[in-house]
Design a protein around this motif. Structure first.
Motif, PDB file in Angstrom:
ATOM      1  N   UNK A  83       0.840  -1.205   0.000  1.00 21.61           N
ATOM      2  CA  UNK A  83       0.000   0.000   0.000  1.00 21.61           C
ATOM      3  C   UNK A  83       0.870   1.248   0.000  1.00 21.61           C
ATOM      4  N   UNK A  84       1.959   1.247   0.786  1.00 15.40           N
ATOM      5  CA  UNK A  84       2.876   2.396   0.808  1.00 15.40           C
ATOM      6  C   UNK A  84       3.525   2.608  -0.552  1.00 15.40           C
ATOM      7  N   UNK A  85       3.975   1.532  -1.159  1.00 19.48           N
ATOM      8  CA  UNK A  85       4.638   1.628  -2.457  1.00 19.48           C
ATOM      9  C   UNK A  85       3.665   2.157  -3.522  1.00 19.48           C
ATOM     10  N   UNK A 106       1.946  15.210  -0.186  1.00 17.96           N
ATOM     11  CA  UNK A 106       2.101  14.345   0.996  1.00 17.96           C
ATOM     12  C   UNK A 106       0.734  13.917   1.530  1.00 17.96           C
ATOM     13  N   UNK A 107      -0.208  14.832   1.566  1.00 19.68           N
ATOM     14  CA  UNK A 107      -1.543  14.494   2.071  1.00 19.68           C
ATOM     15  C   UNK A 107      -2.254  13.526   1.123  1.00 19.68           C
ATOM     16  N   UNK A 108      -2.102  13.748  -0.189  1.00 23.21           N
ATOM     17  CA  UNK A 108      -2.721  12.844  -1.163  1.00 23.21           C
ATOM     18  C   UNK A 108      -2.139  11.439  -1.022  1.00 23.21           C
ATOM     19  N   UNK A 109      -0.830  11.353  -0.883  1.00 25.04           N
ATOM     20  CA  UNK A 109      -0.187  10.046  -0.718  1.00 25.04           C
ATOM     21  C   UNK A 109      -0.706   9.364   0.544  1.00 25.04           C
ATOM     22  N   UNK A 110      -0.857  10.104   1.624  1.00 24.12           N
ATOM     23  CA  UNK A 110      -1.361   9.528   2.872  1.00 24.12           C
ATOM     24  C   UNK A 110      -2.792   9.008   2.701  1.00 24.12           C
ATOM     25  N   UNK A 114      -3.875   5.052   2.925  1.00 23.10           N
ATOM     26  CA  UNK A 114      -4.923   4.612   3.842  1.00 23.10           C
ATOM     27  C   UNK A 114      -6.028   3.850   3.134  1.00 23.10           C
ATOM     28  N   UNK A 115      -6.426   4.331   1.967  1.00 19.36           N
ATOM     29  CA  UNK A 115      -7.501   3.662   1.221  1.00 19.36           C
ATOM     30  C   UNK A 115      -7.051   2.311   0.661  1.00 19.36           C
ATOM     31  N   UNK A 116      -5.837   2.240   0.152  1.00 20.17           N
ATOM     32  CA  UNK A 116      -5.326   0.962  -0.364  1.00 20.17           C
ATOM     33  C   UNK A 116      -5.161  -0.030   0.779  1.00 20.17           C
ATOM     34  N   UNK A 117      -4.591   0.425   1.892  1.00 20.88           N
ATOM     35  CA  UNK A 117      -4.409  -0.460   3.051  1.00 20.88           C
ATOM     36  C   UNK A 117      -5.760  -0.960   3.554  1.00 20.88           C
ATOM     37  N   UNK A 140     -13.136   1.984  -6.540  1.00 15.68           N
ATOM     38  CA  UNK A 140     -13.605   2.335  -5.201  1.00 15.68           C
ATOM     39  C   UNK A 140     -12.547   3.096  -4.419  1.00 15.68           C
ATOM     40  N   UNK A 141     -11.289   2.665  -4.538  1.00 19.11           N
ATOM     41  CA  UNK A 141     -10.190   3.367  -3.869  1.00 19.11           C
ATOM     42  C   UNK A 141     -10.100   4.796  -4.405  1.00 19.11           C
ATOM     43  N   UNK A 142     -10.185   4.942  -5.724  1.00 20.10           N
ATOM     44  CA  UNK A 142     -10.110   6.272  -6.343  1.00 20.10           C
ATOM     45  C   UNK A 142     -11.261   7.159  -5.878  1.00 20.10           C
ATOM     46  N   UNK A 143     -12.471   6.610  -5.828  1.00 21.96           N
ATOM     47  CA  UNK A 143     -13.633   7.403  -5.420  1.00 21.96           C
ATOM     48  C   UNK A 143     -13.501   7.880  -3.976  1.00 21.96           C
ATOM     49  N   UNK A 144     -13.091   7.000  -3.079  1.00 15.28           N
ATOM     50  CA  UNK A 144     -12.925   7.400  -1.676  1.00 15.28           C
ATOM     51  C   UNK A 144     -11.785   8.410  -1.525  1.00 15.28           C
ATOM     52  N   UNK A 145     -10.751   8.275  -2.341  1.00 14.44           N
ATOM     53  CA  UNK A 145      -9.643   9.237  -2.316  1.00 14.44           C
ATOM     54  C   UNK A 145     -10.123  10.610  -2.774  1.00 14.44           C
ATOM     55  N   UNK A 146     -10.934  10.642  -3.809  1.00 16.83           N
ATOM     56  CA  UNK A 146     -11.473  11.920  -4.293  1.00 16.83           C
ATOM     57  C   UNK A 146     -12.300  12.609  -3.210  1.00 16.83           C
ATOM     58  N   UNK A 147     -13.140  11.855  -2.539  1.00 20.98           N
ATOM     59  CA  UNK A 147     -13.984  12.428  -1.485  1.00 20.98           C
ATOM     60  C   UNK A 147     -13.115  13.029  -0.380  1.00 20.98           C
TER      61      UNK A 147
END
Length: 172
Positions: A83-85, A106-110, A114-117, A140-147
């Motif tokens: 997930x980190x990679x 940095x915030x986007x990466x975090x 979190x969403x991938x993990x 789904x990961x992308x959608x939650x990241x956008x929100x």
């Protein structure tokens, strides 16, 4: 899944390789592989077969060489590292493509990490491995990241991130 394999009578220990597709079962001295295989099929809920003899020897040799064959619980740690990679790679690509500053990056990466993990943890909890439709997983990961990104990105940046995500940024 590995914990369930460990509970099969006659299995002393189970491990999985880094791909999640090959399992190494150490049998108790009295156990017979032909008696274990049907039970392993039930646990793994899929098309399970014993490796051909040359494949089996190669798998055991890779384990003995120290290649990663994980026990129950160790796979979660590997998923967190993955997930980190993934977050670093895809977050940096997205940030560069849409023009984010260092703090936003940095915030986007975090958020991505979190969403991938979280997605990987749900997969582990279900015990069935990666879903056949990985596109839906990454969507789904992308959608939650956008929100979640709306809290630190401008509306225009969120739109650019959405366009970038629509190109399949997490499915590559």
């Amino acid at each position: 899944m590995l914990a369930l394999l460990d509970d099969v009578p006659g299995v002393a220990d189970s491990r999985v390789d880094w791909t999640g597709r090959r399992f190494l079962l150490e049998l108790e001295s009295h156990a017979r592989a032909d008696a274990i295989l049907p039970q392993a099929r039930v646990v793994l809920d899929g098309d399970v077969r014993r490796l051909e003899p040359d494949e089996e020897l190669a798998a055991v040799a890779s384990y003995r060489r120290g290649e990663p064959w994980m026990r129950s619980g160790e796979t979660v740690a590997l998923s967190h590292a993955e997930a980190r990679v993934l977050a670093q790679r895809h977050g940096n690509e997205a940030a560069q493509a849409i023009g984010l500053d260092a703090q936003q990056t940095a915030r986007l990466i975090a958020v991505i990490e979190g969403e991938v993990a979280s997605a990987f943890e749900r997969i582990h909890a279900e015990g069935r491995g990666l879903p056949a439709d990985q596109g839906a997983l990454f969507a789904g990961i992308a959608e939650r990241t956008l929100v979640k990104s709306r809290s630190f990105l401008t509306a225009a940046q969120v739109e650019r991130l959405q366009a970038f995500a629509a190109q399949g940024m997490w499915g590559r």
